[in-house]
Enzyme design. Structure first.
Site, PDB file in Angstrom:
ATOM      1  N   CYS A   6       0.797  -1.240   0.000  1.00 32.07           N
ATOM      2  CA  CYS A   6       0.000   0.000   0.000  1.00 32.07           C
ATOM      3  C   CYS A   6       0.831   1.292   0.000  1.00 32.07           C
ATOM      4  O   CYS A   6       0.583   2.168  -0.836  1.00 32.07           O
ATOM      5  CB  CYS A   6      -0.987   0.035   1.154  1.00 32.07           C
ATOM      6  SG  CYS A   6      -1.368  -1.553   1.871  1.00 32.07           S
ATOM      7  N   ARG A  53       7.049 -11.237   5.300  1.00 35.63           N
ATOM      8  CA  ARG A  53       6.512 -11.139   6.663  1.00 35.63           C
ATOM      9  C   ARG A  53       7.095 -12.269   7.486  1.00 35.63           C
ATOM     10  O   ARG A  53       7.004 -13.431   7.097  1.00 35.63           O
ATOM     11  CB  ARG A  53       4.983 -11.266   6.661  1.00 35.63           C
ATOM     12  CG  ARG A  53       4.319 -10.115   5.951  1.00 35.63           C
ATOM     13  CD  ARG A  53       2.826 -10.302   5.926  1.00 35.63           C
ATOM     14  NE  ARG A  53       2.219  -9.322   5.043  1.00 35.63           N
ATOM     15  CZ  ARG A  53       0.921  -9.304   4.735  1.00 35.63           C
ATOM     16  NH1 ARG A  53       0.117 -10.211   5.242  1.00 35.63           N
ATOM     17  NH2 ARG A  53       0.449  -8.387   3.922  1.00 35.63           N
ATOM     18  N   GLN A  64       1.536 -10.857  -3.641  1.00 38.72           N
ATOM     19  CA  GLN A  64       0.101 -10.591  -3.604  1.00 38.72           C
ATOM     20  C   GLN A  64      -0.348 -10.056  -4.954  1.00 38.72           C
ATOM     21  O   GLN A  64       0.378  -9.300  -5.588  1.00 38.72           O
ATOM     22  CB  GLN A  64      -0.207  -9.531  -2.545  1.00 38.72           C
ATOM     23  CG  GLN A  64       0.030  -9.982  -1.131  1.00 38.72           C
ATOM     24  CD  GLN A  64      -0.251  -8.856  -0.158  1.00 38.72           C
ATOM     25  OE1 GLN A  64       0.299  -7.770  -0.270  1.00 38.72           O
ATOM     26  NE2 GLN A  64      -1.128  -9.112   0.804  1.00 38.72           N
ATOM     27  N   ASP A 120      -2.118  -7.560  -5.644  1.00 33.90           N
ATOM     28  CA  ASP A 120      -2.609  -6.452  -4.835  1.00 33.90           C
ATOM     29  C   ASP A 120      -3.078  -5.303  -5.727  1.00 33.90           C
ATOM     30  O   ASP A 120      -2.530  -5.094  -6.803  1.00 33.90           O
ATOM     31  CB  ASP A 120      -1.449  -5.971  -3.959  1.00 33.90           C
ATOM     32  CG  ASP A 120      -1.941  -5.356  -2.660  1.00 33.90           C
ATOM     33  OD1 ASP A 120      -3.157  -5.176  -2.518  1.00 33.90           O
ATOM     34  OD2 ASP A 120      -1.088  -5.053  -1.810  1.00 33.90           O
ATOM     35  N   HIS A 148      -5.019  -1.135  -5.375  1.00 34.06           N
ATOM     36  CA  HIS A 148      -5.636  -0.081  -4.577  1.00 34.06           C
ATOM     37  C   HIS A 148      -6.461   0.805  -5.489  1.00 34.06           C
ATOM     38  O   HIS A 148      -5.972   1.245  -6.525  1.00 34.06           O
ATOM     39  CB  HIS A 148      -4.568   0.711  -3.837  1.00 34.06           C
ATOM     40  CG  HIS A 148      -3.829  -0.134  -2.847  1.00 34.06           C
ATOM     41  ND1 HIS A 148      -2.647  -0.770  -3.132  1.00 34.06           N
ATOM     42  CD2 HIS A 148      -4.166  -0.504  -1.582  1.00 34.06           C
ATOM     43  CE1 HIS A 148      -2.274  -1.476  -2.082  1.00 34.06           C
ATOM     44  NE2 HIS A 148      -3.176  -1.343  -1.132  1.00 34.06           N
ATOM     45  N   LYS A 150     -14.903  -4.158   5.674  1.00 36.08           N
ATOM     46  CA  LYS A 150     -14.349  -5.000   4.606  1.00 36.08           C
ATOM     47  C   LYS A 150     -15.268  -6.159   4.264  1.00 36.08           C
ATOM     48  O   LYS A 150     -16.168  -6.506   5.022  1.00 36.08           O
ATOM     49  CB  LYS A 150     -12.985  -5.536   5.007  1.00 36.08           C
ATOM     50  CG  LYS A 150     -13.031  -6.443   6.218  1.00 36.08           C
ATOM     51  CD  LYS A 150     -11.707  -7.146   6.437  1.00 36.08           C
ATOM     52  CE  LYS A 150     -11.757  -7.991   7.692  1.00 36.08           C
ATOM     53  NZ  LYS A 150     -10.612  -8.845   7.888  1.00 36.08           N
ATOM     54  N   HIS A 169      -8.387  -1.296  -0.597  1.00 37.58           N
ATOM     55  CA  HIS A 169      -7.355  -2.322  -0.806  1.00 37.58           C
ATOM     56  C   HIS A 169      -8.080  -3.574  -1.260  1.00 37.58           C
ATOM     57  O   HIS A 169      -9.116  -3.908  -0.698  1.00 37.58           O
ATOM     58  CB  HIS A 169      -6.639  -2.716   0.482  1.00 37.58           C
ATOM     59  CG  HIS A 169      -6.134  -1.581   1.306  1.00 37.58           C
ATOM     60  ND1 HIS A 169      -4.807  -1.300   1.428  1.00 37.58           N
ATOM     61  CD2 HIS A 169      -6.779  -0.671   2.079  1.00 37.58           C
ATOM     62  CE1 HIS A 169      -4.654  -0.266   2.247  1.00 37.58           C
ATOM     63  NE2 HIS A 169      -5.837   0.130   2.656  1.00 37.58           N
TER      64      HIS A 169
HETATM   65 ZN   LIG Z   1      -3.234  -2.278   0.655  1.00 36.18          ZN
END
Ligand SMILES: [Zn+2]
Ligand SMILES: [Zn+2]
Length: 580
Positions: free
Chosen positions: A278, A307, A325, A327, A329, A409, A455
Site C-alpha cells: 500500500c 513477513r 500478492q 494487490d 488499490h 471489509k 485495498h
Molecule cells: Zn493495501
C-alpha cells in the site's frame, strides 16, 4: 441399527460426543497402560485428543489395541455420572492415583468445589457435559500420535497425544475418513515434490524455491490476472521492495506490524523490506496532482512482500515468509465506492469461476469500537459494501465490530473440491491511509478533497492460491494450467524421427510437450504420465508412424483413438483457450 435423528444433531452435540469419546480413550489407555498419567482431553475441530505421560512412546499397534478396548467400553453402555468434590479432597484423590497433572489443574481452579465424571471404573476431573451413555458414541476412530508439551510450553515435559474422531453414525465416520485419505493424497507439499513443482530449503526457511513447472503455473496465474486487469482499467506498477522506516512509521505499519517486518540499515538510515504494498502505491498516487475526472484510479501490482512467521507455523505454500500478492488499490470518491465495490465483486466472481470455485461464503465486517472516521462515512461505506453484494444476490454474514480500525471489509471464503473452506480475497475500505499521507484530488468545485482508498486482493497470495489449487485439482491441472500438456511416447526406437517431428509441430503451435523415447515398455511410459498427471499421452507405434497419426489417451484412462496431428493440435489448442 437405528440412526440418530441427524437433523437434530447440531455442532454442540457433536462436540459433546467427541469429548465423551476422549474420556473413553483415556479409560481404554488406563486399562492397557495402568501407569499412564492423564493430561487433558478436549474436543477439537473434526475430532478430539487426549494427552498422556507414558513410559514408552505409543505405536501404531497400540492404537489398534486401544481402539478395540474403546469399542468394548462403548458396547458396555456405561452411564456418565457427575459428582462434586471439595478441592482439597479432589487433590488427595487424584494424588493417590498418581495423577499429578490433574492435581495441577485442580489447584488452578478458583472455585471451592470441582466436578468429576465417572463411567464404569473410570473417573476423570471434568466440567462436562457428556453424552448420557458411552454407547451413544456410535463410531470412533483413532487417527494419529504426536508429541505435545504439557500446557503447550517447551519448558514442560513432552507428553504423548493421541488424536481421534467420533461420529453419531458409522456412515458419517466412513465418509470423514475417506475425505481425510483423499486430502492426504492431495497434500500440496507431497504433490509439489512428486510433480517437481517446488521445494523448500533450510537456507531460506519458509520461502519457496519454484522449479520450472511450478513457476510456469505461477506465471500463468499472473498472466490470467493481467488479462483481467487490462479489462478492468487498472494501471500496473512496481514499487521498490526496500523502503525507509520513516515511511512505515507514517503508514502505521511500524506501530502495528513491526514484529513481522525485516529491517536493514545502510548509510545510517533504517530501511524495512515491505510487508505490504500500500505505501508504495500511495507514494505513486501522491507524486502527481489528480482531478476528480481521473477517479477512480486503480493501481495494481504483483507485489512481493516479506513477513516474518515463526518457524513452527510456516506450512508448505499455505503459510510462508515471502510471497506475492495480486494487490491493487482503488483511489476514489466516497460516492464512487458502491460502483467500485460492484466491479470488484464481479471481477472476483469471474476469477474464482475460472478455477471451478463456484461456491463461496462472504462476510462483511463492520465498525469496531475503536475506529477512525465519522459514523456517517462508516455507515455510507458499510452500506455500499452490503448493497453491492445484494445487487449480485450474494448472501453474506455480518461480522459485527470485526472491521479494521480504518474501515469495513468484505472477505471471501472459497470451497475446494473436497468442500474445505479457504479464506482468499478481501475488499477493504480505508479512510486512514489517505489521511496519514494527505492524499488529495481537485473536485468539480475546484477545491481539494481527500479520496477514499480500497485495498483488494483476489488470489490473496499467489503462493497460497497455488497451494490451494494443487489440492483442489489433486495435481491434475486443467490444460491451460498444466506445465506439460502432452507426453509423446514411442513404442520402439523406430518411431523416433516421426515423434520428434510431432514435438516440433506442437512446439510451433504453442503447446507444451515432453518426449519419451526411452527404450521402456509403453505401459510403463503411460503409467508414469498418469502419475505425473499429464493431460494427454500421444502414443506412436509403427502403425501411427506409417499413417502419420497419434493414438491419443486422455488423463484417467480415456482412449480417444487415432487422431491426425493437425486435428489433435486443434483440439488441445481449443481446450487450452476455453480454460475449461
Ligand atoms: Zn493495501
Ligand atoms: Zn469430560
Amino acid at each position: 441399527m437405528a440412526d440418530t435423528k441427524k437433523e437434530d444433531f447440531v455442532h454442540g452435540d457433536l462436540d459433546r460426543l467427541r469429548h465423551s469419546a476422549a474420556h473413553i480413550l483415556a479409560q481404554a489407555v488406563k486399562r492397557l497402560f495402568p501407569n499412564a498419567k492423564l493430561g487433558m482431553g478436549p474436543a477439537i475441530k473434526d475430532g478430539f485428543y487426549y494427552d498422556f505421560e507414558v513410559e514408552r512412546n505409543f505405536t501404531e499397534e497400540d492404537l489398534v489395541k486401544i481402539e478395540q478396548v474403546m469399542n468394548e467400553i462403548i458396547a458396555s453402555g456405561y452411564a456418565f455420572e457427575r459428582d462434586e468434590m471439595d478441592k482439597s479432597a479432589a487433590v488427595d484423590f487424584f494424588r493417590q492415583r498418581g495423577e499429578s497433572y490433574k492435581c495441577e489443574i485442580i489447584q488452578g481452579i478458583p472455585d471451592s468445589k470441582v466436578s468429576i465424571y465417572k463411567d464404569g471404573e473410570f473417573i476423570d476431573l471434568c466440567r462436562g457435559p457428556h453424552v448420557q451413555k458411552s454407547s451413544e458414541v456410535k463410531a470412533v476412530k483413532l487417527l494419529s500420535i504426536a508429541g505435545a508439551y504439557w500446557r503447550g510450553s517447551e519448558q514442560n515435559k513432552m507428553l504423548q497425544r493421541i488424536y481421534g474422531t467420533a461420529f453419531a453414525s458409522r456412515k458419517e465416520l466412513d465418509e470423514h475418513v475417506r475425505n481425510l485419505e483423499e486430502a492426504k493424497k492431495r497434500d500440496h507439499r507431497k504433490l509439489g515434490r512428486e510433480l517437481d513443482l517446488f521445494s523448500f530449503h533450510e537456507e531460506s526457511p519458509g520461502s519457496v524455491f519454484f522449479h520450472a513447472k511450478g513457476y510456469f503455473i505461477y506465471n500463468t496465474l499472473i498472466e490470467f490476472m493481467r488479462e483481467k486487469l487490462r479489462g478492468g482499467g487498472y494501471r500496473e506498477v512496481q514499487a521498490p521492495m526496500v523502503l525507509s522506516d520513516e515511511l512505515w512509521k507514517r503508514s502505521g505499519h511500524y506501530e502495528h506490524f513491526k514484529e513481522a517486518m525485516y529491517f536493514t540499515k545502510q548509510e545510517e538510515r533504517e530501511f524495512a523490506v515491505k510487508p505490504m504494498n500500500c505505501p508504495g502505491h500511495v507514494l505513486i498516487y501522491g507524486s502527481q496532482q489528480h482531478s476528480y475526472r481521473e477517479l477512480p484510479l486503480r493501481i495494481a501490482e504483483f507485489g512481493r512482500v516479506h513477513r516474518y512467521e515463526k518457524s513452527g507455523v510456516t506450512h508448505g505454500l499455505l503459510r510462508v515468509r515471502s510471497f506475492t500478492q495480486d494487490d491493487a488499490h482503488h483511489f476514489c470518491m466516497v460516492e464512487q465506492l458502491e460502483s467500485e465495490i460492484k466491479s470488484l465483486i464481479e471481477l472476483t466472481k469471474d476469477v474464482y469461476q475460472a478455477f471451478g470455485f463456484n461456491e463461496y461464503s462472504v462476510a462483511v465486517s463492520t465498525r469496531p469500537p475503536k475506529a477512525m472516521g465519522s459514523d456517517e462515512i462508516w455507515n455510507q461505506a458499510t452500506a455500499a459494501l452490503k448493497s453491492a453484494l445484494e445487487s449480485f444476490s450474494i448472501p453474506y454474514e455480518i461480522h459485527e465490530g470485526e472491521g479494521a480500525f480504518y474501515g469495513p471489509k468484505i472477505d471471501f471464503v472459497i470451497f475446494d473440491s473436497l468442500r474445505r473452506p479457504w479464506q482468499c480475497g478481501t475488499i477493504q475500505v480505508d479512510f486512514s491511509m489517505p489521511e496519514r499521507f494527505e492524499l488529495e484530488y481537485i473536485g468539480s468545485d475546484g477545491n481539494r478533497h481527500r479520496p477514499v482508498m480500497v485495498h483488494r486482493a483476489i488470489y490473496g497470495s499467489l503462493e497460497r492460491f497455488l497451494g490451494i489449487l494443487i489440492e483442489h485439482y489433486g495435481g491434475a491441472f486443467p490444460l491451460w494450467l498444466a506445465p506439460v500438456q502432452v507426453l509423446i511416447a514411442t513404442i520402439s526406437e523406430k518411431q523416433e524421427g516421426f515423434a520428434k517431428e510431432v514435438q516440433g509441430r506442437l512446439l510451433k503451435a504453442g503447446l507444451r510437450s515432453e518426449l519419451d523415447i526411452r527404450p521402456e515398455k509403453i505401459g510403463y511410459k503411460i503409467r508414469e504420465a498418469e502419475t505425473q498427471k499429464i493431460p494427454y499421452v500421444a502414443v506412436i507405434g509403427d502403425r501411427e508412424a506409417e499413417s502419420r497419426t497419434l493414438a491419443v489417451r486422455g488423463r484417467g484412462r480415456k482412449d480417444l483413438g487415432a487422431l491426425d496431428v493437425e486435428g489433435f493440435i486443434k483440439r488441445v489448442q481449443d481446450e487450452t483457450q476455453s480454460r475449461r
